[in-house]
Motif scaffolding. Structure first.
Motif, PDB file in Angstrom:
ATOM      1  N   SER A 187      49.204  41.542  37.598  1.00 29.75           N
ATOM      2  CA  SER A 187      48.765  42.851  37.116  1.00 29.75           C
ATOM      3  C   SER A 187      47.662  43.339  38.017  1.00 29.75           C
ATOM      4  O   SER A 187      46.760  42.577  38.386  1.00 29.75           O
ATOM      5  CB  SER A 187      48.254  42.757  35.679  1.00 29.75           C
ATOM      6  N   ASP A 188      47.727  44.612  38.374  1.00 27.20           N
ATOM      7  CA  ASP A 188      46.723  45.167  39.283  1.00 27.20           C
ATOM      8  C   ASP A 188      45.668  45.992  38.569  1.00 27.20           C
ATOM      9  O   ASP A 188      44.898  46.705  39.208  1.00 27.20           O
ATOM     10  CB  ASP A 188      47.431  46.055  40.335  1.00 27.20           C
ATOM     11  N   ILE A 189      45.614  45.921  37.266  1.00 25.86           N
ATOM     12  CA  ILE A 189      44.758  46.862  36.537  1.00 25.86           C
ATOM     13  C   ILE A 189      43.300  46.427  36.495  1.00 25.86           C
ATOM     14  O   ILE A 189      42.406  47.215  36.795  1.00 25.86           O
ATOM     15  CB  ILE A 189      45.312  47.091  35.110  1.00 25.86           C
ATOM     16  N   ALA A 190      43.050  45.184  36.115  1.00 26.43           N
ATOM     17  CA  ALA A 190      41.654  44.811  35.865  1.00 26.43           C
ATOM     18  C   ALA A 190      41.461  43.323  36.063  1.00 26.43           C
ATOM     19  O   ALA A 190      42.412  42.550  36.047  1.00 26.43           O
ATOM     20  CB  ALA A 190      41.269  45.186  34.435  1.00 26.43           C
ATOM     21  N   TRP A 191      40.230  42.908  36.267  1.00 24.25           N
ATOM     22  CA  TRP A 191      39.899  41.487  36.264  1.00 24.25           C
ATOM     23  C   TRP A 191      38.460  41.294  35.784  1.00 24.25           C
ATOM     24  O   TRP A 191      37.642  42.187  35.855  1.00 24.25           O
ATOM     25  CB  TRP A 191      40.107  40.854  37.623  1.00 24.25           C
ATOM     26  N   ARG A 246      40.622  48.868  37.840  1.00 26.25           N
ATOM     27  CA  ARG A 246      41.137  49.665  38.964  1.00 26.25           C
ATOM     28  C   ARG A 246      40.119  49.671  40.107  1.00 26.25           C
ATOM     29  O   ARG A 246      39.773  50.728  40.658  1.00 26.25           O
ATOM     30  CB  ARG A 246      41.437  51.096  38.510  1.00 26.25           C
ATOM     31  N   GLU A 281      43.337  54.764  34.684  1.00 29.28           N
ATOM     32  CA  GLU A 281      44.294  53.729  34.260  1.00 29.28           C
ATOM     33  C   GLU A 281      45.685  53.999  34.815  1.00 29.28           C
ATOM     34  O   GLU A 281      46.366  53.101  35.287  1.00 29.28           O
ATOM     35  CB  GLU A 281      44.388  53.704  32.719  1.00 29.28           C
ATOM     36  N   GLU A 287      52.584  49.978  33.999  1.00 28.19           N
ATOM     37  CA  GLU A 287      52.725  48.889  34.973  1.00 28.19           C
ATOM     38  C   GLU A 287      53.920  47.994  34.620  1.00 28.19           C
ATOM     39  O   GLU A 287      54.669  47.561  35.499  1.00 28.19           O
ATOM     40  CB  GLU A 287      51.442  48.060  35.031  1.00 28.19           C
ATOM     41  N   ALA A 344      47.774  36.479  36.382  1.00 27.13           N
ATOM     42  CA  ALA A 344      48.062  37.887  36.682  1.00 27.13           C
ATOM     43  C   ALA A 344      46.977  38.522  37.533  1.00 27.13           C
ATOM     44  O   ALA A 344      47.254  39.394  38.357  1.00 27.13           O
ATOM     45  CB  ALA A 344      48.250  38.679  35.389  1.00 27.13           C
ATOM     46  N   HIS A 363      44.956  37.441  42.158  1.00 30.32           N
ATOM     47  CA  HIS A 363      44.900  38.112  43.460  1.00 30.32           C
ATOM     48  C   HIS A 363      43.785  39.149  43.539  1.00 30.32           C
ATOM     49  O   HIS A 363      43.460  39.643  44.614  1.00 30.32           O
ATOM     50  CB  HIS A 363      46.254  38.768  43.769  1.00 30.32           C
ATOM     51  N   LEU A 364      43.249  39.519  42.390  1.00 27.94           N
ATOM     52  CA  LEU A 364      42.189  40.527  42.370  1.00 27.94           C
ATOM     53  C   LEU A 364      40.804  39.891  42.382  1.00 27.94           C
ATOM     54  O   LEU A 364      39.866  40.457  42.952  1.00 27.94           O
ATOM     55  CB  LEU A 364      42.298  41.394  41.105  1.00 27.94           C
TER      56      LEU A 364
END
Lengths: 259, 259, 259, 259
Positions: free
Chosen positions: A10-14, A23, A44, B235, C253, C256-257
């Protein structure tokens, strides 16, 4: 089992113990106090901040769908809250479940129709001809042209001209808005009755100007209505109507059965 | 049935064929293009517009809870979408259903604790003493003091200082924030371990500064998460994980049963 | 507002202080202790009691869909329960929300296809020819023939022969079952690959034998899965997996971030 | 991340291409056509088949809660279906969301009260004294004794004597039923008004006889109501009331606002 695993990503949050990043922006220092809720929604969905013009337009699209009185969706939320006041979240969820094909879903159907008629990146086309073709194809299939007409708001839906005005003022009135307007005129001509573009039609068209995938367009109405439903639940907690509705309807509905 | 009917009344909105009015404001001309989504939420809940300071703070409260990565709530929404992609609204609803006592609900519990300790309109009180009393009463009942500690964000939740800073900058850091901070210190002292105020604790306290009824405080998290869930569903529609999760978990969970 | 009211009427049940009557039967004396849950469902849907044969078949149809392991629907329910254990009902609701077009909904699509091909009360027809025509029309439209094939259960879905056997033994294997089987053979021939009738295809066909409206066929799966989800939530309360799933997926997920 | 993974395990079911096994029984050959829906629910919850007596009683418990007319839960489902008829599952989900503390949840509260008063495996106790103690402790805490009284069913809830009769006939009327009855008498005495045991009180007590964990007791009502809601949605699809309810309530609720 020798099934090969696929990666999950998922590329949204960490998050780490001392950071939360959404983001690619630090939530505390770059987002809180700087972005309003509509801009956060835009971030988002698009992974970038809106321009000032996009911010005005996107917030307006979502705000349009927050509130429309004691709708079936608001009633479902209130009736649910009456049975489970400890689960406000479930009452909102119940209210959202009805935002389907009949009500808010027509934003999605409109966007889909427009994208199918005019794929993103298409070259120059005669939009009037395209509108004619689209309407006649839909009529031949027995399909209803989405985004037109309204059971209450006649002869025009008062939200539509305002939304198109905002689109024009903010550089978001392009080919999809023109095509939607042409489709509206053509559908009226073919049906021989007034079929003004309703709010969901305007929103669907402007979503195409933004380039939002049609699959997510309904989501703007869903997030908006979640806001409105919290308002209805607050009022229900202070001045309830759910139990009274239940008792009236129960009495009437089963009167013919009771001895 | 001779039951006497009670009146049914909502003060939120009304419509006629040519008008839609929300909280006494004309939706097209007075709201669209003028209010962002957070301000619209504030209008729904309070029947008035926020001041500029309130707008910053209220938007920040809600924005805080939009996104926290691939949470159980985001996973529930994605798994639901995988089975019913035609019902985006039901996937958001499924994701919201889990915003209960364990996660977002602690905003509500915090606000309730603070209001019960310090009812609105109370005269002058010693907030340190009140904090001691509150913590010792809760410990005696075996209750957990809400809004403190976080499984991941240690030693401090990075959202908390930013939220309190915004509250101070915007005139919304009053007795409830002070009381919450005193309760946090007292709970740490009593427990003999670090218990920093987490984001839901800060939000609960600031909601009390706004005067929101505790019953609706959880609603801020619910509307916020609806926004975030639409992002996760977008997503999922583009880069899905739900089916892979299902297959991995199913394989592992039943491996001991299969021949 | 001079709108004329329409009557509101339900024929299902009525209550007075000393009586509760469902489908014209006294609940305490005529239903409790006499009807099993499947028969009660049949009474709800048809306003009559099933024959012994119908009882066996109807219970089997519903029982088939109660449980299929750790499905996306079970996962959504468990993840929701982890956040709101005080709202078991909302966890079941979340699990049901995903029973859409991809999974259980194909019972409905099958029944609709069969009714459209062979309306109730049709005269004698050549079912083989009708199957050919149905499959070729669907293929021409690019539609997938519902109720065929299964990602796991190959070469045959073990539920299907048993359901058809029960239908035959209980006098419920008529023209719709024959048509479905012919459609399955024809679809296999046209596609050039094995496409055995799956459980939802068999259920859809047998629902047509019962004469259930296609719009309600999905409801059998929904009531069934509600039963199964309560079982999963019980296990989750005793031997949880939701938090572990969350942590694993979140870690992977966003790996990578994270820095 | 070096987090150590915990195992994920479910004991309910497993599948291979040619088999589906639920609670260690082959679904096609050992369950379909042999178990009714209530017995299947019992198998899900207990991992064993009910005795004939348990089957009668368990089916009766669940059947009791299937249908009670046009309840708030049925109304929420119908109003949801009106907006999203393509998502029957979401309409059922919406209806379930309200089965909380006010309505069906009292089965759970009753079972919890009884287990806390009389833990499973307790030695011999004076149940009358225990009832007195339980009621007086609850009254001292300001808590309402659950499972007593009913707004409509007075002076007695007609389901209660029948459920207790079935419990007696089927060997499931033990100490928990006796304790519940003693609590009912004691609560009446203390309150000085008639407080007969209602259906949820009887069900809660009989669930304790079965040994079901209190956390899952509400689940019987949830699965039952899922059945009933499908019945209401079928009727709504044939003889709708949702839109009429909406229009009536909207008209009345906002009449004082409209010009």
């Amino acid at each position: 089992m020798s099934r090969k695993q696929k990666p999950i990503r998922s590329d949204i949050a960490w998050s780490t113990p001392d950071r939360i990043t959404v983001r690619n922006r630090d939530l505390p220092s770059e987002i809180l106090g700087k972005l309003n809720l509509g801009d956060m929604a835009f971030l988002e969905l698009t992974a970038r901040l809106p321009t000032p013009q996009e911010s005005v337009m996107f917030n307006a699209l979502v705000v349009t769908l927050v509130e429309h009185g004691v709708t079936p969706s608001a009633l479902a939320a209130r009736l649910t809250y009456a049975g489970a006041p400890e689960s406000l979240q479930a009452a909102v969820a119940a209210g959202l479940c009805g935002l389907g094909s009949v009500f808010v879903g027509s934003t999605e159907t409109t966007a889909r129709m427009l994208y199918e008629a005019l794929p993103e990146g298409s070259g120059e086309v005669d939009l009037e001809a395209l509108a004619k073709e689209t309407v006649s194809r839909m009529r031949a299939q027995g399909a209803i042209v989405p985004g037109l007409g309204h059971p209450l708001h006649k002869p025009i839906d008062p939200r539509t001209p305002r939304l198109f005005q905002l689109a024009a003022e903010n550089g978001l009135s392009g080919r999809y808005v023109v095509l939607m307007q042409a489709i509206g005129r053509e559908a009226e001509r073919a049906a021989g009755k007034s079929l003004p573009i309703n709010a969901t039609g305007a929103i669907g068209a402007i979503c195409c100007e933004f380039g939002f995938p049609w699959k997510i367009v309904r989501g703007l109405g869903v997030m908006a209505r979640a806001v409105g439903l919290v308002g209805h639940i607050l009022e229900e907690s202070q001045n309830p109507m759910a139990i009274e509705i239940w008792q009236r309807i129960e009495d009437e509905a089963s009167a013919h059965l009771r001895p």
